[in-house]
Design an enzyme around this catalytic site. Structure first.
Site, PDB file in Angstrom:
ATOM      1  N   GLU A 170       0.855  -1.176   0.000  1.00 45.69           N
ATOM      2  CA  GLU A 170       0.000   0.000   0.000  1.00 45.69           C
ATOM      3  C   GLU A 170       0.896   1.233   0.000  1.00 45.69           C
ATOM      4  O   GLU A 170       1.779   1.361   0.842  1.00 45.69           O
ATOM      5  CB  GLU A 170      -0.902  -0.016   1.248  1.00 45.69           C
ATOM      6  CG  GLU A 170      -1.754  -1.286   1.335  1.00 45.69           C
ATOM      7  CD  GLU A 170      -2.568  -1.349   2.623  1.00 45.69           C
ATOM      8  OE1 GLU A 170      -2.970  -0.308   3.150  1.00 45.69           O
ATOM      9  OE2 GLU A 170      -2.789  -2.476   3.109  1.00 45.69           O
ATOM     10  N   ARG A 171       0.656   2.084  -0.966  1.00 47.18           N
ATOM     11  CA  ARG A 171       1.466   3.293  -1.144  1.00 47.18           C
ATOM     12  C   ARG A 171       2.937   2.959  -1.415  1.00 47.18           C
ATOM     13  O   ARG A 171       3.838   3.703  -1.044  1.00 47.18           O
ATOM     14  CB  ARG A 171       1.360   4.233   0.060  1.00 47.18           C
ATOM     15  CG  ARG A 171      -0.062   4.522   0.508  1.00 47.18           C
ATOM     16  CD  ARG A 171      -0.927   5.026  -0.619  1.00 47.18           C
ATOM     17  NE  ARG A 171      -2.312   5.218  -0.190  1.00 47.18           N
ATOM     18  CZ  ARG A 171      -3.280   5.586  -1.044  1.00 47.18           C
ATOM     19  NH1 ARG A 171      -3.038   5.767  -2.335  1.00 47.18           N
ATOM     20  NH2 ARG A 171      -4.507   5.744  -0.600  1.00 47.18           N
ATOM     21  N   LYS A 290      -3.467  -0.137  14.101  1.00 47.19           N
ATOM     22  CA  LYS A 290      -4.357   0.887  13.545  1.00 47.19           C
ATOM     23  C   LYS A 290      -5.765   0.441  13.895  1.00 47.19           C
ATOM     24  O   LYS A 290      -6.245  -0.567  13.370  1.00 47.19           O
ATOM     25  CB  LYS A 290      -4.178   0.969  12.034  1.00 47.19           C
ATOM     26  CG  LYS A 290      -5.151   1.901  11.313  1.00 47.19           C
ATOM     27  CD  LYS A 290      -4.853   1.946   9.808  1.00 47.19           C
ATOM     28  CE  LYS A 290      -5.822   2.887   9.084  1.00 47.19           C
ATOM     29  NZ  LYS A 290      -5.510   2.985   7.633  1.00 47.19           N
ATOM     30  N   GLU A 294     -10.376   4.398   9.493  1.00 48.88           N
ATOM     31  CA  GLU A 294     -10.574   4.016   8.091  1.00 48.88           C
ATOM     32  C   GLU A 294     -11.076   2.580   7.953  1.00 48.88           C
ATOM     33  O   GLU A 294     -10.590   1.804   7.154  1.00 48.88           O
ATOM     34  CB  GLU A 294      -9.278   4.218   7.300  1.00 48.88           C
ATOM     35  CG  GLU A 294      -8.837   5.682   7.279  1.00 48.88           C
ATOM     36  CD  GLU A 294      -7.580   5.929   6.458  1.00 48.88           C
ATOM     37  OE1 GLU A 294      -6.761   5.013   6.336  1.00 48.88           O
ATOM     38  OE2 GLU A 294      -7.435   7.046   5.938  1.00 48.88           O
ATOM     39  N   ARG A 339     -11.603  17.556  10.437  1.00 52.54           N
ATOM     40  CA  ARG A 339     -10.877  16.288  10.514  1.00 52.54           C
ATOM     41  C   ARG A 339      -9.542  16.419  11.240  1.00 52.54           C
ATOM     42  O   ARG A 339      -9.146  15.512  11.975  1.00 52.54           O
ATOM     43  CB  ARG A 339     -10.642  15.736   9.099  1.00 52.54           C
ATOM     44  CG  ARG A 339      -9.691  14.549   9.077  1.00 52.54           C
ATOM     45  CD  ARG A 339      -9.568  13.924   7.702  1.00 52.54           C
ATOM     46  NE  ARG A 339      -8.343  13.128   7.607  1.00 52.54           N
ATOM     47  CZ  ARG A 339      -7.915  12.504   6.520  1.00 52.54           C
ATOM     48  NH1 ARG A 339      -8.612  12.589   5.398  1.00 52.54           N
ATOM     49  NH2 ARG A 339      -6.808  11.814   6.511  1.00 52.54           N
ATOM     50  N   ASP A 368      -2.486  14.192   6.863  1.00 48.46           N
ATOM     51  CA  ASP A 368      -2.038  12.902   6.332  1.00 48.46           C
ATOM     52  C   ASP A 368      -0.865  13.066   5.371  1.00 48.46           C
ATOM     53  O   ASP A 368      -1.038  12.913   4.168  1.00 48.46           O
ATOM     54  CB  ASP A 368      -3.206  12.187   5.636  1.00 48.46           C
ATOM     55  CG  ASP A 368      -2.861  10.747   5.265  1.00 48.46           C
ATOM     56  OD1 ASP A 368      -1.854  10.231   5.802  1.00 48.46           O
ATOM     57  OD2 ASP A 368      -3.581  10.154   4.461  1.00 48.46           O
ATOM     58  N   GLU A 390       5.622   9.370  13.474  1.00 53.44           N
ATOM     59  CA  GLU A 390       5.505   8.588  12.240  1.00 53.44           C
ATOM     60  C   GLU A 390       5.716   9.493  11.039  1.00 53.44           C
ATOM     61  O   GLU A 390       4.927  10.408  10.790  1.00 53.44           O
ATOM     62  CB  GLU A 390       4.122   7.908  12.172  1.00 53.44           C
ATOM     63  CG  GLU A 390       3.921   7.085  10.900  1.00 53.44           C
ATOM     64  CD  GLU A 390       2.558   6.382  10.847  1.00 53.44           C
ATOM     65  OE1 GLU A 390       2.137   5.811  11.877  1.00 53.44           O
ATOM     66  OE2 GLU A 390       1.914   6.425   9.781  1.00 53.44           O
ATOM     67  N   GLU A 396       3.643   9.104  -0.834  1.00 50.01           N
ATOM     68  CA  GLU A 396       2.229   8.947  -1.182  1.00 50.01           C
ATOM     69  C   GLU A 396       1.651  10.210  -1.806  1.00 50.01           C
ATOM     70  O   GLU A 396       0.893  10.133  -2.773  1.00 50.01           O
ATOM     71  CB  GLU A 396       1.422   8.574   0.073  1.00 50.01           C
ATOM     72  CG  GLU A 396      -0.080   8.505  -0.190  1.00 50.01           C
ATOM     73  CD  GLU A 396      -0.885   8.082   1.036  1.00 50.01           C
ATOM     74  OE1 GLU A 396      -0.265   7.740   2.058  1.00 50.01           O
ATOM     75  OE2 GLU A 396      -2.129   8.102   0.964  1.00 50.01           O
ATOM     76  N   TRP A 545     -12.641  13.264   2.591  1.00 49.59           N
ATOM     77  CA  TRP A 545     -11.664  12.770   1.620  1.00 49.59           C
ATOM     78  C   TRP A 545     -11.615  13.648   0.363  1.00 49.59           C
ATOM     79  O   TRP A 545     -10.923  13.304  -0.593  1.00 49.59           O
ATOM     80  CB  TRP A 545     -12.012  11.319   1.206  1.00 49.59           C
ATOM     81  CG  TRP A 545     -11.659  10.285   2.233  1.00 49.59           C
ATOM     82  CD1 TRP A 545     -11.043  10.489   3.431  1.00 49.59           C
ATOM     83  CD2 TRP A 545     -11.900   8.873   2.160  1.00 49.59           C
ATOM     84  NE1 TRP A 545     -10.888   9.309   4.114  1.00 49.59           N
ATOM     85  CE2 TRP A 545     -11.403   8.287   3.353  1.00 49.59           C
ATOM     86  CE3 TRP A 545     -12.491   8.039   1.212  1.00 49.59           C
ATOM     87  CZ2 TRP A 545     -11.480   6.912   3.624  1.00 49.59           C
ATOM     88  CZ3 TRP A 545     -12.563   6.666   1.469  1.00 49.59           C
ATOM     89  CH2 TRP A 545     -12.061   6.107   2.659  1.00 49.59           C
TER      90      TRP A 545
END
Lengths: 706, 706
Positions: A170-171, A290, A294, A339, A368, A390, A396, A545
């Protein structure tokens, strides 16, 4: 055929490939290139100074880690200097200054003997010292009476791999997962050892092997045996394995009816699972989770808090010395608050309720991994909890493996940001290294950009980000420029004709991307799912999003009002910070539209209107990329053709796509501003409809591989 | 630290890695390894004999293809012999014997000059000749007065890649797709050129780049430009690109309402599409189509025949010289006739109705690439249609990239099978090379086993299958043993201590797999979807996908009655073949259960019952794999460690999994036979329930990547 006539018409052609010609440089060696040093006096001086290497530890006995150090020194000094150094192991007194992982390099000048002692309290420190010594030889950092002491500021320096069990990352933009689960545990490819070597060379000491969107299967016995096989190969290099744990694993692979963290069966399941893991992997690091984010399961599914969820796992791991890294990346589309405020709202009240072996893992910014964000307000706001920073090494939101974006300047921005949590100087770096709040453990994580591409990271210059992450994790006071310079010298050349152009490109690259994607504090204008190209017009998804949620363009102006008149996200920062961000005039202009909805005709410090400045920033991004083409072209023949050609092709594409970003965004924002492009900004090549019609498919790293 | 005491305790350790030690052999070079020949007299003799190389064609002018030949000879002779051969281009008279692709190698002995002339009618023939010359040097095939003429028996020698646009390879076991669509056309990785080189070295001259389960996007302008970039790199090596076309593309990317092949809009769409393709790729090869098969769209969706569908595409391509390969792999779960009969029933009546530039592409057997099948009854049954033989190089049903299975013996079995279509000697080989029915074009295709794994094919010995496919496509009369021997000498060593053990392993490997998976004519006992492990009990899918459909085990016996008392599939073969297959006593025992339902106590030629023979065949498969372990171990130190270790690990696993196949199948069949295992057969390690409980997930190459 008549030979006579043949030869008459014959044309003698030179052979194009000399036998034994210089081997192709395909990037596999990363920065661990040990080609012979061309400068003969320098080579000779080094060879003399390194005739003997002493590996000194309180134990003074050989080990797989010391063997790794010896192998590396033998290969490195053999390659760089053409010598076969005498390497000896000795016993030495412990040195508190060096801590668990640090090392000292000291010249030996003892009669006719010349050499270097690498001193450490643990074998892994010797290995780090060996790599540091080789780095000095590679970068031409010569010394008189060498005396270096180095110890990391952060204890756990981890890569996070977002790798799925089917090989998809992913990514990920550099191929597929390095972990060949189907071949494991029977066969561990040699590349896994080289992965560990590369990490050890920059001080990384842990890896979370699977994606945070975790599949519970990784915790089954069959997969744990595979994990153990990797751990065995990583161990000599000081890399501990960690796993992402799916919170609902007790149901999915445990056969339980619930994953409620207060259920005795669940508590027992996690304890048994931890015991089983440590039976196979005695130095297992712990879990990354996590949860309730999501779509992932989590304790809130059972009305429990994140702390209650994390603590069950932490209690299971604690007897074995394992830890839990619990991600704060949570937001909910049904929560209509801004958000970027939601993680703080959720986690800050939980400070003090986590077990000591839980760390809350927080992205650098509150949204993000955007090209630019302010630092996350949770840094400094949870003094009783060790926090993991992190970072995202994989690009990404910064052009995948196509766009050049050296990220150390971005990370430094975050690390040096002052939270004012305990007064001035409470930087994010000092929060996470534990020095502000006196935590015994400290952690930093980088989402890896590695994959099966031969050169590991896709873009031939992208391994600079892997390198920089490791170096900053070891010492966050290092400058981005110094790190870039080391990497260039090790990975390409110390020839200033090579080093200088690449250095300028690297150091200007992240700001170039900010300018042509999201200048002046804009964010999340990327197209849906793949996040690769521009999509500022997208408004047909869940609101949080969509780009329109973030840029808030209207006839009056642009930007998200996060002051007291808006979402008041500024209030999550300590007062000195909050006041600065909330003040339109004092707010850093590179975060202006993050915190303020600004009228199109508002005058910036330059005296130009917001609209004109916005346009000029987009143009500046394009100009910067375009400006890299001539210096890169000047490297032709000075570096190997393979990497030259590859970067050249990528830069041409990056320039074209930077223009696309500029044109798409400006044409779109112009539908609100109704103002002309100012002088100095190139006319768009296509209409807005053209850019809106672009539908990229199969972009690497996209969710679901579509 | 006190140096004196340090040295007192010091232990001098030898460097483990000598600087400049022999480079790791990672398999990337495949059989194109040009390491210096160790035998000095042999090397010197070759060097003398190859001092000059003449490249002679009727045009006699340089070209990218001749440059490729020169580069290869320069690198190859430089590496193997340490010489810099003088290479000249000359003009020569055409030679009809050589055809389009053939070559002649002839020694030059002219006064003091020594060398070789490579003569061909086209430049590509010179390149093939250059590789053939290098092969002779590599394999130590010395010569006096060299005089070789070689021309391929089949015109189109293609790889079929089952690659999806997201990088996944259906039934791929060696990583992911070699085509990086997202980087194309801006950047073509050097590996793509090496792919073309490797193919050219064995005479392959075409590649279908995308899966037969095609995505229509490949035919959009954006993807065609990417395809063109690959074609440009392949062209000097004589590799033409072909694409799998999705029959419904006119709807999906053309915006039409129908894909009816008789619709004028559809006809025009395909014509325009072909024109556009040839505008970008002047030497485009044509389309491969899987239609009305396993859910793919096709002409039957509109009540049209396969011929009507194929002909529309063929008409569009014809003006440009393109062809259509239309797959006969069709079967329908709603058709309750024996699955293996359905392709014949569908296609045989259409013979003579296809355009001349359509070839019907037929798998070697009537089912689906099983370890052993009889030849497909369509071979010989469509005399008016050029037929493409489709072989599967990738080991979908033979253990993926884990199990050793050298497939040349299997392919030879098919090629040499006599269809009796035009009397004795009408072998499958002579049907497909066009000699039986006098077709001007002839085709063979192999489903590729290549991927991004560094060694290309996963298993270090699996590139033998790629190699063998190319060599047999060029000359189907070559023996499997001769091909294996060439490959071993080129890929590993001509040292008989190396060559002999590997040769014995390769040549016995396919029969070993047959024995431990599907002996005596059994088929399709593999587990669902991934086809990796045993699943003879599976009965919960559409019937024609279940093992129980194929083995028909019951209390009486085992096997599928395909004689007149059963499905009568034998009737699809020419009478001499049909009679032999239908006769229980005459039927080859290795196909017995394919054609007959045989009582458990039926006595085979050995005098043993079916049950005992079945058990002993399973055991023999295990024994054979086990028997490879000591000879492979004997290679330690004689070959490089990297490939040694990798194969060793795979053989250990193959032996374990062969036992699993044996135990699972025998325990299951025992529930019908109710007979004990005969002496010589090892007791099962687990219960049937244990084997039935194994649920593999994320097996490489599985549909959907699950």
């Amino acid at each position: 055929m008549n030979f006579r006539s043949c030869f008459r018409f014959g044309l003698l052609l030179p052979g194009l490939l000399a036998p034994g010609a210089a081997r192709a440089e395909d990037g596999y060696q990363l920065w661990l290139r040990y080609d012979r040093i061309a400068d003969e006096p320098q080579r000779a001086a080094c060879a003399t100074a390194l005739a003997q290497i002493v590996l000194a530890t309180p134990v003074g006995a050989d080990s797989p880690t010391l063997a790794a150090a010896r192998d590396e020194l033998t290969a490195g000094l053999g390659g760089l200097l053409g010598i076969k150094a005498a390497i000896v192991i000795e016993q030495s007194a412990p040195d508190a200054e060096l801590g668990d992982d640090g090392f000292a390099l000291r010249a030996i000048e003892h009669g006719f003997r010349r050499g270097v002692t690498i001193n450490a309290n643990r074998d892994i420190g010797v290995l780090y010292g060996a790599f540091a010594l080789l780095r000095r030889v590679q970068t031409g950092a010569l010394w008189d009476r060498l005396s270096v002491v180095s110890a990391p500021k952060i204890h756990r320096r981890l890569l996070n791999h977002w790798d799925d069990l089917n090989g998809f990352i992913e990514r990920g933009y550099a191929g597929f997962s390095l972990w060949d689960w189907f071949q494991l545990p029977d066969y561990v490819a040699p590349r896994c050892r080289d992965y560990a070597r590369a990490n050890a060379s920059i001080g990384i000491n842990g890896a979370v092997l699977n994606s945070v969107n975790a599949n519970a299967l990784i915790l089954t016995d069959s997969y744990l045996r595979k994990v153990a096989a990797l751990a065995n190969v990583f161990r000599p290099y000081g890399i501990r394995v960690y796993l992402s744990a799916r919170f609902s694993a007790p149901i999915e692979i445990g056969g339980l009816k619930t994953a409620d963290p207060l259920d005795p069966g669940v508590i027992r399941w996690w304890k048994d699972k931890a015991d089983a893991i440590y039976g196979l992997i005695p130095d297992f690091g712990g879990f990354l989770v996590k949860a309730n984010s999501e779509g992932q399961p989590g304790p809130q599914d059972y009305g429990r808090t994140h702390a209650q969820g994390a603590n069950v796992l932490a209690d299971a791991l604690a007897p074995h010395g394992g830890i839990v890294m619990w991600r704060a990346f949570v937001y909910d589309q049904n929560n209509h608050d801004d958000r970027v405020k939601q993680a703080y709202n959720e986690f800050q009240p939980l400070d003090g309720t986590f077990r000591p072996n839980v760390s809350v893992q927080i992205k650098n910014g509150p949204l993000d991994f955007q090209p630019r964000e302010p630092f996350h307000p949770l840094f400094g706001a949870m003094p009783h909890t060790p926090l993991t920073l992190e970072l995202q090494i994989t690009q990404e939101y910064l052009g995948g493996a196509v766009h050049l974006a050296f990220l150390a300047p971005m990370w430094k921005e975050c690390l040096e940001a002052d939270t004012f949590a305990a007064g001035p100087g409470s930087t994010v770096a000092r929060v996470i290294d534990g020095s502000v709040d006196h935590h015994p453990d400290s952690l930093i994580a980088g989402v890896a950009n590695t994959g099966t591409d031969r050169n590991w990271c896709g873009h031939p210059l992208a391994s600079a980000n892997w390198y920089a992450f490791g170096r900053l994790a070891w010492d966050h006071t290092l400058g981005a420029d110094a790190i870039a310079d080391e990497w260039i010298r090790m990975t390409f050349s110390s020839d200033p004709r090579v080093e200088q152009p690449i250095l300028q490109m690297l150091l200007s690259s992240r700001e170039a991307v900010v300018n042509y994607m999201t200048p002046l504090g804009l964010a999340h204008l990327m197209a849906t799912d793949h996040h690769y190209g521009p999509g500022p017009w997208v408004d047909n998804l869940r609101a949080d999003w969509t780009p329109v949620y973030y840029h808030r363009a209207d006839a009056q102006g642009l930007g998200f009002d996060r002051t007291a008149t808006g979402s008041n996200a500024v209030s999550q920062y300590a007062p000195p910070v909050a006041q600065r961000f909330a003040d339109l005039a004092a707010c850093p202009e590179n975060l202006l539209l993050w915190f303020h909805h600004v009228p199109w005709d508002y005058r910036l410090h330059s005296g130009r209107t917001l609209w004109d400045e916005l346009c000029l920033h987009y143009q500046e991004g394009v100009n910067r990329v375009r400006g890299w083409l001539p210096p890169w072209a000047s490297l032709k023949g000075l570096i190997d053709d393979e990497r030259f050609d590859h970067v050249q092709a990528l830069l041409v594409r990056q320039e074209r796509e930077a223009r696309g970003w500029r044109d798409a965004c400006l044409l779109y924002f112009q539908t609100f501003s109704h103002r002309p492009l100012p002088p100095g900004v190139e006319r768009p090549e296509h209409t807005l409809a053209y850019y809106q019609g672009i539908q990229l498919q199969f972009v690497p790293g996209s969710p679901g591989g579509k």
